[in-house]
Design a protein around this motif. Structure first.
Motif, PDB file in Angstrom:
ATOM      1  N   PRO A  37       0.354   3.985  -6.916  1.00  0.00           N
ATOM      2  CA  PRO A  37      -0.599   2.923  -6.807  1.00  0.00           C
ATOM      3  C   PRO A  37       0.325   1.918  -5.951  1.00  0.00           C
ATOM      4  O   PRO A  37      -0.733   1.736  -4.698  1.00  0.00           O
ATOM      5  CB  PRO A  37      -1.016   2.303  -8.126  1.00  0.00           C
ATOM      6  N   VAL A  38       1.515   1.574  -5.976  1.00  0.00           N
ATOM      7  CA  VAL A  38       1.960   0.685  -4.737  1.00  0.00           C
ATOM      8  C   VAL A  38       1.813   0.990  -3.445  1.00  0.00           C
ATOM      9  O   VAL A  38       1.587   0.067  -2.531  1.00  0.00           O
ATOM     10  CB  VAL A  38       3.427   0.468  -5.273  1.00  0.00           C
ATOM     11  N   ALA A  39       2.393   2.409  -3.487  1.00  0.00           N
ATOM     12  CA  ALA A  39       2.763   2.528  -1.636  1.00  0.00           C
ATOM     13  C   ALA A  39       0.631   2.714  -1.118  1.00  0.00           C
ATOM     14  O   ALA A  39       0.499   2.230  -0.063  1.00  0.00           O
ATOM     15  CB  ALA A  39       2.782   3.901  -1.568  1.00  0.00           C
ATOM     16  N   CYS A  40      -0.295   3.227  -1.895  1.00  0.00           N
ATOM     17  CA  CYS A  40      -1.354   3.170  -1.433  1.00  0.00           C
ATOM     18  C   CYS A  40      -1.804   1.591  -1.469  1.00  0.00           C
ATOM     19  O   CYS A  40      -3.094   1.262  -0.662  1.00  0.00           O
ATOM     20  CB  CYS A  40      -2.563   3.826  -2.859  1.00  0.00           C
ATOM     21  N   ALA A  41      -1.104   0.888  -2.269  1.00  0.00           N
ATOM     22  CA  ALA A  41      -2.196  -0.207  -2.116  1.00  0.00           C
ATOM     23  C   ALA A  41      -1.311  -0.969  -1.006  1.00  0.00           C
ATOM     24  O   ALA A  41      -1.844  -1.901  -0.019  1.00  0.00           O
ATOM     25  CB  ALA A  41      -1.855  -1.522  -3.838  1.00  0.00           C
ATOM     26  N   LEU A  42       0.174  -0.787  -0.938  1.00  0.00           N
ATOM     27  CA  LEU A  42      -0.007  -1.574   0.212  1.00  0.00           C
ATOM     28  C   LEU A  42      -0.198  -0.944   1.423  1.00  0.00           C
ATOM     29  O   LEU A  42      -0.446  -1.709   3.053  1.00  0.00           O
ATOM     30  CB  LEU A  42       1.929  -1.017   0.953  1.00  0.00           C
ATOM     31  N   LEU A  43      -0.121   0.080   1.751  1.00  0.00           N
ATOM     32  CA  LEU A  43      -1.659   1.325   3.228  1.00  0.00           C
ATOM     33  C   LEU A  43      -2.942   0.807   2.805  1.00  0.00           C
ATOM     34  O   LEU A  43      -3.133  -0.226   4.480  1.00  0.00           O
ATOM     35  CB  LEU A  43      -1.514   2.466   2.936  1.00  0.00           C
ATOM     36  N   GLY A  44      -3.692  -0.259   1.883  1.00  0.00           N
ATOM     37  CA  GLY A  44      -5.004   0.176   1.744  1.00  0.00           C
ATOM     38  C   GLY A  44      -4.614  -1.898   3.006  1.00  0.00           C
ATOM     39  O   GLY A  44      -5.531  -1.971   3.644  1.00  0.00           O
TER      40      GLY A  44
END
Length: 117
Positions: A37-44
């Protein structure tokens, strides 16, 4: 003492495999699931930032084009006003040898559509 009596034997461990540690696999899966989730948030966030920058550059380019077109429109209107001034048109007509019409040479036509220009 002499070590000549000891024979060295080569150990071949080519066919040995280490047994998998199941706890380590679960830990790795847990860390991956926690970090996803943290990686997805950063990519978003990065994607939104890149899109914002792209739209900003596009807006700036369009504003520049709008300013150029507005300036050209102003220049063309001034040129049109200067070219269609009655003094200039009269001078050009006189230079070409045109004279004002005699009475009776001008005929007025009414439009049949009801609109007059």
């Amino acid at each position: 003492m002499s070590t000549a009596y000891a024979q060295t034997k080569r150990v071949q461990n080519l066919h040995l495999t280490r047994e998998r540690d199941r706890r380590r696999g679960r830990e790795l899966a847990t860390f991956l699931l926690a970090g996803l989730p943290v990686a997805c948030a950063l990519l978003g966030f990065a994607a939104l930032h890149i899109e914002t920058v792209r739209v900003g550059y596009l807006r700036e380019a369009r504003q520049k084009t709008m300013a150029e077109l507005t300036e050209e429109n102003r220049r063309l209107r001034a040129e049109f006003a200067r070219a269609s001034s009655p003094e200039r048109v009269g001078a050009l007509a006189q230079k070409k040898g045109l004279r004002p019409p005699h009475p009776g040479q001008v005929q007025y036509v009414e439009s049949s559509g009801g609109k007059t220009r």
